[in-house]
Design an enzyme around this catalytic site. Sequence first.
Site, PDB file in Angstrom:
ATOM      1  N   ASP A 289       0.952  -1.249   0.062  1.00 37.53           N
ATOM      2  CA  ASP A 289       0.083  -0.010   0.059  1.00 37.53           C
ATOM      3  C   ASP A 289       0.960   1.024   0.225  1.00 37.53           C
ATOM      4  OD1 ASP A 289      -2.114  -1.799   0.283  1.00 37.53           O
ATOM      5  OD2 ASP A 289      -2.484  -1.660   2.428  1.00 37.53           O
TER       6      ASP A 289
HETATM    7  N1  URA Z   1      -1.233  -5.908   3.765  1.00 28.75           N
HETATM    8  C1  URA Z   1      -1.677  -4.742   3.915  1.00 28.75           C
HETATM    9  O1  URA Z   1      -2.686  -4.299   4.421  1.00 28.75           O
HETATM   10  N2  URA Z   1      -0.835  -3.738   3.297  1.00 28.75           N
HETATM   11  C2  URA Z   1       0.335  -4.011   2.542  1.00 28.75           C
HETATM   12  O2  URA Z   1       0.718  -3.061   1.997  1.00 28.75           O
HETATM   13  C3  URA Z   1       0.747  -5.333   2.635  1.00 28.75           C
HETATM   14  C4  URA Z   1       0.030  -6.070   3.197  1.00 28.75           C
END
Ligand code: URA
Length: 237
Positions: free
Chosen positions: A104
């Site tokens: 993310d």
């Molecule tokens: N899980 C998440 O919620 N975000 C990420 O970036 C990676 C795994």
Amino acid sequence: MERLDKILSEYSRYSRREASELIRRGRVLADGVPVRDAAAKFDPETVRLTVDGTALVIRKQHTLMLNKPAGYVSATDDPREKTVLELVREEDRYPELFPAGRLDKDTTGLLILTSDGDLCHRIISPKKEIWKTYETDVQGLLTKADADAVRAGIRLQSGEQFLPGELTVLEAGEVSRAELKIREGKFHQVKRMMAALGKPVLHLRRTAVGGLRLDPLLAPGEYRTLTEQDIDRIFLG
Ligand code: URA
């Protein structure tokens, strides 16, 4: 001059181990002659290789390990956001370099970028179940019950079921810190798992993909090329 197994793995989709095995089995011809010695040396610029009779298209693949900072999206281009590709110097922006999986925008840590579509598939395919390790700070007191719930496999109210993972509590308090290992890569997975436990994620950082750990020498925004041993390590985790 370079070793045959090195040439085969560097310029193809085969890992070093797979290359050695193909050579040992006599499936690789160098300039028309079967070579069973993985250490035999050839000039990668001129040698003509075939595997099971098919000519090998010599194409160097590039794979990088990036310590992703917050604020960048895991994409090659985006009309509004800064992308992780912008962190790669122009001379290293190899054609077809793309992120092998997504973090993310606000997640930091280990992101692999590769021009090797096959390798990317082996890393992100749900069937391969490569373990990913995260460190996370969450709001609220993490307990053994949370670790047990993760080990059993969290089921969301929507009915969505996550595979069993491993949660190790590192610090328990109003804000808790934990290491979490999961072997899927579903959208916002860690955030959704922790939210289901009532402990929303405050910070999330990926520290390993399979057996490959984030190089501690890389500051946020820095990257380096992965060696063949590094790539092998991904699949040993
Ligand atoms: N899980 C998440 O919620 N975000 C990420 O970036 C990676 C795994």
